[in-house]
Scaffold this active site. Sequence first.
Site, PDB file in Angstrom:
ATOM      1  N   HIS A 260      -7.958  -5.317   0.257  1.00 51.46           N
ATOM      2  CA  HIS A 260      -6.681  -4.640   0.501  1.00 51.46           C
ATOM      3  C   HIS A 260      -6.005  -5.236   1.746  1.00 51.46           C
ATOM      4  O   HIS A 260      -6.446  -4.999   2.876  1.00 51.46           O
ATOM      5  CB  HIS A 260      -7.014  -3.161   0.716  1.00 51.46           C
ATOM      6  CG  HIS A 260      -5.848  -2.248   0.673  1.00 51.46           C
ATOM      7  ND1 HIS A 260      -5.028  -2.142  -0.424  1.00 51.46           N
ATOM      8  CD2 HIS A 260      -5.350  -1.393   1.608  1.00 51.46           C
ATOM      9  CE1 HIS A 260      -4.081  -1.240  -0.174  1.00 51.46           C
ATOM     10  NE2 HIS A 260      -4.250  -0.782   1.054  1.00 51.46           N
TER      11      HIS A 260
ATOM     12  N   SER B 279       0.816  -1.202   0.000  1.00 57.63           N
ATOM     13  CA  SER B 279       0.000   0.000   0.000  1.00 57.63           C
ATOM     14  C   SER B 279       0.858   1.264   0.000  1.00 57.63           C
ATOM     15  O   SER B 279       1.752   1.381  -0.826  1.00 57.63           O
ATOM     16  CB  SER B 279      -0.952  -0.060   1.194  1.00 57.63           C
ATOM     17  OG  SER B 279      -2.083   0.690   0.917  1.00 57.63           O
TER      18      SER B 279
ATOM     19  N   LYS C 179       4.269   2.083  -2.255  1.00 58.10           N
ATOM     20  CA  LYS C 179       4.633   3.265  -3.048  1.00 58.10           C
ATOM     21  C   LYS C 179       6.097   3.606  -2.730  1.00 58.10           C
ATOM     22  O   LYS C 179       6.894   3.933  -3.619  1.00 58.10           O
ATOM     23  CB  LYS C 179       3.719   4.445  -2.698  1.00 58.10           C
ATOM     24  CG  LYS C 179       2.202   4.169  -2.795  1.00 58.10           C
ATOM     25  CD  LYS C 179       1.375   5.411  -2.449  1.00 58.10           C
ATOM     26  CE  LYS C 179      -0.032   5.164  -1.942  1.00 58.10           C
ATOM     27  NZ  LYS C 179      -1.016   4.547  -2.757  1.00 58.10           N
TER      28      LYS C 179
HETATM   29  C1  GCU Z   1      -5.481   4.766   1.627  1.00 55.03           C
HETATM   30  C2  GCU Z   1      -4.934   5.488   0.422  1.00 55.03           C
HETATM   31  C3  GCU Z   1      -4.082   4.579  -0.472  1.00 55.03           C
HETATM   32  C4  GCU Z   1      -3.080   3.830   0.359  1.00 55.03           C
HETATM   33  C5  GCU Z   1      -3.752   3.150   1.507  1.00 55.03           C
HETATM   34  C6  GCU Z   1      -2.807   2.454   2.487  1.00 55.03           C
HETATM   35  O1  GCU Z   1      -6.446   3.851   1.224  1.00 55.03           O
HETATM   36  O2  GCU Z   1      -5.995   6.041  -0.285  1.00 55.03           O
HETATM   37  O3  GCU Z   1      -3.431   5.336  -1.458  1.00 55.03           O
HETATM   38  O4  GCU Z   1      -2.367   2.930  -0.438  1.00 55.03           O
HETATM   39  O5  GCU Z   1      -4.451   4.118   2.280  1.00 55.03           O
HETATM   40  O6  GCU Z   1      -1.657   2.821   2.608  1.00 55.03           O
HETATM   41  O7  GCU Z   1      -3.298   1.564   3.187  1.00 55.03           O
END
Ligand code: GCU
Length: 414
Positions: free
Chosen positions: A394, A253, A257
Amino acid sequence: MQNKFCLTVFLFSISILSFGQNKESHLPDALTLNNGTKVTSVKQWNDRREELLQIFRTGMYGISPGQPKDMHFEVFDHDKNALGGKATRKQITVHIRENGKEAKFDILLYIPNKAKHPVPAIIGINFSGNHAINADPKIKLSESWVESSKNSPCTENGKATDACRGTNSSQWPIDSIIDAGFALATIYREEIASDRKEESFKTGVHTLYPELQNQEDNFSTVAAWAWGLSRGMDYLETDKDINSKKVAVFGFSRLGKAALWAGANDTRFAMVISNESGAGGAKLFHRGIGENIRRLNTVFPHWYAKSFRKYMDKDTLLPFDQHLVIDLIAPRPVYIASAEGDKNSDPEGEFASAVEADKVYRFLKTDGLPVKEIPELNKSVMGQIAYHIRTGGHDVTSFDWHQFLIFSNLHLQK
Ligand code: GCU
């Protein structure tokens, strides 16, 4: 009236069709230099690589400092009998001094005892504290702020308590990682740089470089996490039990990145694993699907540099896109993983990025991504680029890790 209706339907269909046609063709081409010259040699690719790094530094992630000169590693724990005897646990504080200030963060490291040393390793940042990735009572409780989780409330006044131990262990299957012959190193995100909006740039490694905030391409939080991973690599290079030429960087997540950006910048990482990194990670903005640039910049304004804000509402017109971040990792192996239910991350957009990156991977004479169509659910495809989309939402699951370990084995155990 009817004519008007027909005209609207006609125009609507045209706009859908043209979006369908344009979405990939508008993608900036990795293999064309800024001056329009086509890249036809490895030397030209290396020049293009520098251009791309510059584009992302100025337009999205911000400028990161170099490797600090004044840094030392304090190994404050070394236990050869961890995890029931199968691993050695080390805990290391990284001390960095710059501009008369000091910042520090801890690395938790498990090394398999049975495997032939030096061993390959996987390094990744964690969401909830080193103490949360396993119930091992010897792991130091993080002294930094810890987010209280609804499912397992364990903090007191924002600090971890013993009840927080192991609360995130399902996402960190240490036993499987150790049994596969890999060391695991991890660092808590908050210790490198706070993820709280109100604390942005005031904690961790950001305190060392205040001057890097007075600019549009400021040292962002995702960049700080990536930079922290490189400092983790600096330590691993000094550890005789670790084969630092065989280190994969992993992230889930927002931390996925950071893992991609770490791998793009720091070629010492031999492999990158991005799990559901989504927007600002692996997915293409040009599709205009899933989380967009406006949301990233308003809900998480610290993640990227201020300069990225000028692209809000211009996702489909962005002069760069995330396939180029994957290209910066080429020709090193990269795994992009998606989950069907994680619509925010636009799984098809993550796959489309991998397909686009395949061009550079093939240009660099690897087998790239072996398919052009998104694979069946729960079926991994592995070339130099690997991809899967699994059922569920997720998360990081044992299915994900099972694939990552097969891929790591293929590329790092040779
Ligand atoms: C939020 C966000 C995402 C990110 C996520 C996470 O959902 O919008 O961009 O990847 O958090 O880090 O769990």
